[in-house]
Motif scaffolding. Structure first.
Motif, short mmCIF file in Angstrom:
data_model
loop_
_atom_site.label_atom_id
_atom_site.label_comp_id
_atom_site.label_asym_id
_atom_site.label_seq_id
_atom_site.Cartn_x
_atom_site.Cartn_y
_atom_site.Cartn_z
N UNK A 1 -11.59 -0.88 13.48
CA UNK A 1 -11.16 -1.59 12.29
C UNK A 1 -10.43 -0.63 11.36
N UNK A 2 -10.95 0.58 11.26
CA UNK A 2 -10.35 1.55 10.38
C UNK A 2 -8.95 1.93 10.86
N UNK A 3 -8.80 2.04 12.18
CA UNK A 3 -7.49 2.37 12.73
C UNK A 3 -6.46 1.30 12.35
N UNK A 4 -6.88 0.03 12.47
CA UNK A 4 -5.97 -1.04 12.09
C UNK A 4 -5.59 -0.92 10.63
N UNK A 5 -6.57 -0.56 9.83
CA UNK A 5 -6.37 -0.40 8.40
C UNK A 5 -5.34 0.70 8.12
N UNK A 6 -5.46 1.80 8.86
CA UNK A 6 -4.52 2.91 8.69
C UNK A 6 -3.09 2.46 9.01
N UNK A 7 -2.97 1.63 10.05
CA UNK A 7 -1.64 1.14 10.42
C UNK A 7 -1.06 0.30 9.28
N UNK A 8 -1.91 -0.56 8.71
CA UNK A 8 -1.45 -1.38 7.60
C UNK A 8 -1.12 -0.54 6.37
N UNK A 9 -1.86 0.54 6.21
CA UNK A 9 -1.58 1.43 5.09
C UNK A 9 -0.16 2.00 5.24
N UNK A 10 0.16 2.39 6.47
CA UNK A 10 1.50 2.92 6.73
C UNK A 10 2.57 1.89 6.37
N UNK A 11 2.29 0.64 6.74
CA UNK A 11 3.21 -0.45 6.45
C UNK A 11 3.40 -0.59 4.94
N UNK A 12 2.27 -0.55 4.24
CA UNK A 12 2.28 -0.69 2.79
C UNK A 12 3.08 0.43 2.13
N UNK A 13 2.91 1.64 2.64
CA UNK A 13 3.63 2.78 2.09
C UNK A 13 5.13 2.57 2.21
N UNK A 14 5.53 2.02 3.36
CA UNK A 14 6.95 1.81 3.61
C UNK A 14 7.50 0.76 2.64
N UNK A 15 6.72 -0.32 2.46
CA UNK A 15 7.15 -1.38 1.55
C UNK A 15 7.28 -0.82 0.12
N UNK A 16 6.27 -0.04 -0.27
CA UNK A 16 6.28 0.53 -1.62
C UNK A 16 7.52 1.39 -1.82
N UNK A 17 7.90 2.15 -0.77
CA UNK A 17 9.07 3.01 -0.88
C UNK A 17 10.33 2.16 -1.04
N UNK B 1 -0.59 2.36 -4.13
CA UNK B 1 -0.54 2.78 -2.74
C UNK B 1 -1.00 4.23 -2.62
N UNK B 2 -0.59 5.02 -3.61
CA UNK B 2 -0.98 6.44 -3.60
C UNK B 2 -2.50 6.57 -3.68
N UNK B 3 -3.10 5.71 -4.55
CA UNK B 3 -4.56 5.76 -4.69
C UNK B 3 -5.26 5.30 -3.41
N UNK B 4 -4.72 4.24 -2.82
CA UNK B 4 -5.28 3.76 -1.54
C UNK B 4 -5.21 4.86 -0.50
N UNK B 5 -4.10 5.57 -0.53
CA UNK B 5 -3.89 6.63 0.45
C UNK B 5 -4.95 7.72 0.29
N UNK B 6 -5.18 8.11 -0.96
CA UNK B 6 -6.17 9.16 -1.19
C UNK B 6 -7.56 8.68 -0.77
N UNK B 7 -7.86 7.44 -1.14
CA UNK B 7 -9.17 6.87 -0.78
C UNK B 7 -9.37 6.82 0.72
N UNK B 8 -8.34 6.34 1.42
CA UNK B 8 -8.48 6.20 2.88
C UNK B 8 -8.54 7.56 3.55
N UNK B 9 -7.86 8.55 2.97
CA UNK B 9 -7.94 9.89 3.57
C UNK B 9 -9.38 10.38 3.58
N UNK B 10 -10.06 10.15 2.45
CA UNK B 10 -11.43 10.58 2.35
C UNK B 10 -12.30 9.76 3.32
N UNK B 11 -12.04 8.46 3.31
CA UNK B 11 -12.78 7.56 4.18
C UNK B 11 -12.59 7.96 5.64
#
Lengths: 664, 142
Positions: A301-317, A328-338
């Motif tokens: 599940x987490x892997x899928x989440x990481x993929x979506x995070x990548x997608x989100x980063x691209x959209x944000x850019x 998105x930056x905050x999500x990124x930091x949170x997920x890195x820790x997670x």
């Protein structure tokens, strides 16, 4: 109630105790008067006995009982430890391990331990082994039980306990038979000790009985208290309690047993229950055992989440709204820790693999008549659970190989001016994103000329190829399929099952194996393994219109190279990298894409072991966390591709296996 | 026993694959090329998070290559070694065994096409039954 759960718990805990016994036995052998070590073995044997008794594993209980009695004599300084005792304790530990392994494979944990038990008894009662076994057979009783249980009951009675036979009848329409049995046992255990049941506890757990069963029980509680405790269990229809009867002759025999130290046992049987409860409770509060499947699901599940995070980063850019970018930056930091947290869930210390080696080295070196001291460092190094499960066998193979072929026999060591005792070091450590395991011996080193000669004889290489080999390359021939150097074939290594199996196993785990050897000084086998299996940092690159990922761990640096600085050597393109000539590999050519000439090239410099190479790419996209996915068995073996990943836009990108590119 | 087949087309030829072994039928989605694989291997797709190999059935069966159309589909089959897809021209029909009669292949056909198992004949249709596992043999080493 799932009784398998108890078996699981029993297995986990017995393995821990067996390891403690193994470790302590080795210390014991060195320092026969060390009370702390004796105590440790005694306690582990004691706890094992308690658990095995509860679970109905009689052979384990019998054996640990004798171990405990023997150790108690040493502990209380009534008898000194002997070499024979240590030997038999090693045998006992091995048999216990065999039985526990059998249980883990779904067996009953039965093994003929009579000889070991007798050897221990000879230590306990050097002059009169027979007394204990003959006596109880004379006894008559109103409950069928074995010699061991009878002895326990008789000793309990002698120590002021009462023994009762409980006949328990469950109501005819009982639904949860096993559960009721468990509750009855549970209540009884708070009042005393269940010695035996009829049918056996195994059968009771499996519900292989009608509605009634009998229990042999020792206690200091009143008959009435027991009656009440059992009757309050729901669906119990009837309980009758009668005293357990033994013949007077038996009682006489007991009194002869009494002065023997073994009878000290009784109060301990009781404390064993308390002890197990005491020791498990605090452990349970600190750690919980989680099914590996759940963790894997969490990972997925987490892997899928990481993929979506990548997608989100691209959209944000693309959108470039500061608020979105911030979130998105905050999500990124949170997920890195997670992510680092989730990954550590699967990590376990390599200790549990290493723990089996001291005893193995001891027995193997004894078998081959060598003196070998094993040094273990870094046992606390953590590795992915999957790797832990798989790495044991390759290590066994390499260690046996080192004992068999690496370290010289005593005479040769003396001739070489070395100490008779050989040294074998087992080391584990982290370095970067990888874990290294080293097996080093101070033996004769690999005779690479002999290795090369054998490889030629076996047709693995040609004479001409042989002349080109470096010492390391020649040594690596040991890992070639069908290679075996043993001049005398022992039953340990040299069985034709060669080191090639070790190599392929390690490679299947994403690892590599290297050899470093010095004539007369020794050999190091170095295994490098990925720290975690699935999420890696990678550099995304473009080849033509295709996107590929190169694992960051392989990359030394990225650079730009003018076409004028590309040199030609041996029909191969090379370039100067920090004063070293490094081959240049065109990825377009490797992956069947059209090649273009240009004035300058983007080059990714990668390393595999000592080898370097420059990979020419069309464009560098950037660094990213990627989730490694297998290509599946249909595409297994595709050259120089180690897997795939799903990018933020949902497309699949292939992961470049730079190790394979450099190997060729 | 009642059996069902997903019927698909390559040019004017119809083939049937047992519905039990079909996981899904997908519209064409981006495919990542796999280098150094057999020529009929189209590549891999992202099938809901799982990297899944796809072959071009036209290439596999020796048909002429054409441009994909609106009707092009990827049939994802569950096979011995995992899920895998193959590209077909059209796939829009499910036929039940009560509507057709199964006949053995001619000997010549058996030799030419080991991936075919039988022929199904109905009132308005004719299709060959395909064994999907055979299509994916040797896709790396071919």
């Amino acid at each position: 109630m799932d009784l398998n759960e108890y078996v699981g718990l029993f297995l986990d805990e017995s393995m821990e105790h067996l390891q403690a016994i193994n470790t302590s036995l080795l210390d014991f052998e060195q320092r026969m008067d060390d009370e702390a070590v004796i105590d440790q073995i005694f306690r582990s044997a004691h706890t094992l006995k308690g658990m095995a008794g509860t679970m109905g594993y009689d052979a384990i209980a019998d054996l640990t009982h004798e171990m405990e009695s023997a150790l108690d004599l040493v502990r209380s300084k009534k008898q000194p430890a002997t070499a024979e005792l240590i030997d038999v304790l090693f045998v006992a530990a091995e048999q216990l391990e065999t039985m526990v392994e059998d249980i883990s494979r779904g067996g009953k944990g039965k093994l003929d331990v009579a000889e070991t038990v007798n050897r221990l008894k000879r230590f306990i009662q050097p002059n009169d082994v027979q007394t204990a076994t003959v006596v109880p057979e004379v006894a008559q009783q109103n409950f069928e039980c074995d010699v061991y249980s009878k002895a326990v009951v008789q000793q309990s009675i002698a120590a002021g306990y009462q023994a009762y036979v409980l006949s328990i009848e469950l109501s005819a329409d009982v639904i949860l038979k096993a559960a009721r049995v468990y509750m009855v046992f549970d209540r009884l255990q708070s009042l005393g000790d269940v010695i035996l049941s009829n049918p056996t506890s195994d059968d009771l757990e499996q519900e292989h009985f009608d509605t009634s069963f009998e229990i042999l029980f020792v206690t200091q509680s009143e008959q009435k208290t027991i009656q009440e405790a059992v009757e309050t269990v729901s669906e119990v229809a009837n309980v009758t309690i009668v005293p357990f009867e033994t013949m007077p002759e038996a009682e006489v025999a007991i009194s002869t047993l009494q002065p023997e130290p073994a009878t000290v046992d009784v109060p301990k049987t009781e404390t064993s229950v308390n002890e197990t409860l005491d020791t498990t409770a605090p452990v349970a509060s600190k750690t919980i055992r989680v099914n590996l499947e759940r963790i894997d699901r969490l990972m997925n599940l987490f892997e899928e989440f990481i993929i979506d995070r990548g997608r989100l980063e691209r959209i944000a850019a693309e959108v470039s709204s500061p608020e979105l970018t911030d979130t998105v930056e905050r999500i990124k930091r949170g997920t890195n820790e997670l992510q680092s947290l989730v990954l550590t869930l699967r990590m376990m210390p390599i200790e549990q693999v290493f723990n089996r080696f001291p005893r193995m080295v001891r027995s193997v070196s004894k078998d081959v008549g060598k003196h070998i001291k094993l040094h273990i460092t870094g046992a606390e190094t953590e590795l992915d659970r999957t790797v832990i499960d798989e790495i044991g066998d390759p290590l066994v193979h390499l260690i046996r190989n080192a004992i068999d072929h690496g370290i010289e026999n005593k005479a040769d060591r003396i001739l070489a001016g070395k100490p008779v005792e050989g040294n074998l070091s087992l080391r584990a450590y982290h370095s970067g994103n990888r874990v290294f395991i080293e097996i080093e011996d101070d033996g004769a080193g690999i005779n690479h000329e002999r290795v090369t000669r054998i490889a030629i004889e076996k047709g693995l290489i040609t004479e001409e190829e042989a002349t080109q080999l470096t010492i390391e390359e020649a040594s690596m021939l040991l890992f070639a399929p069908g290679f075996s150097t043993a001049e005398t074939v022992t039953d340990l290594s040299g069985r034709g099952v060669g080191l090639d199996v070790v190599k392929s196993k390690i490679e299947s785990l994403g690892g590599e194996v290297f050899v470093e050897t010095r004539r007369g000084e020794g050999t190091i086998f170095r295994i490098s393994l990925p720290l975690t299996l699935s999420i890696i940092s990678a550099m995304l690159v473009e080849l033509g219109t295709e996107t590929y990922a190169i694992p960051l761990t392989a990359i030394i640096e990225t650079t730009s190279l003018r076409s004028s600085s590309i040199l030609q050597a041996h029909r191969e393109k090379v370039f100067d990298f920090r004063g070293q000539l490094v081959p240049l590999i065109s990825l377009n050519e490797v992956y069947g894409l059209p090649q273009h000439d240009a004035d300058a090239y983007s080059v990714v410099v990668v390393r595999s072991g000592e080898k370097l190479a420059g990979l020419v790419v069309s464009e560098l996209i950037g660094q990213q966390e990627i989730v490694m996915k297998p290509l599946g068995s249909y595409l297994e073996g595709i050259r120089a591709i180690s897997g795939a990943t799903i990018l933020g836009d949902g497309q699949v990108a292939l992961i470049i296996d730079s190790n394979a590119l450099l190997r060729k | 026993m009642e059996q069902k087949w997903v019927v698909f087309q390559l040019e004017e030829n119809s083939y049937g694959i047992d519905v039990q072994s079909v996981r899904s039928i997908e519209r064409l989605i981006p495919i990542t090329r796999i280098p150094n694989a057999a020529s009929f291997v189209k590549g891999v797709i992202n099938l809901r998070g799982v990297v899944t190999p796809v072959i071009d059935l036209r290439a596999r069966l020796g048909f002429e290559m054409i441009e994909e159309t609106e009707e092009t589909r990827i049939i994802i089959a569950t096979l011995e070694h995992g899920d895998a897809g193959f590209i077909v021209d059209r796939a829009n029909e499910v036929v039940e065994s009560s509507d057709v009669r199964i006949e053995p292949l001619s000997e010549q056909k058996q030799e030419d096409a080991s991936y075919l198992t039988a022929v199904a004949k109905g009132e308005h249709q004719l299709f060959s039954l395909i064994e999907p596992n055979r299509l994916f043999e040797d896709i790396v080493h071919a």
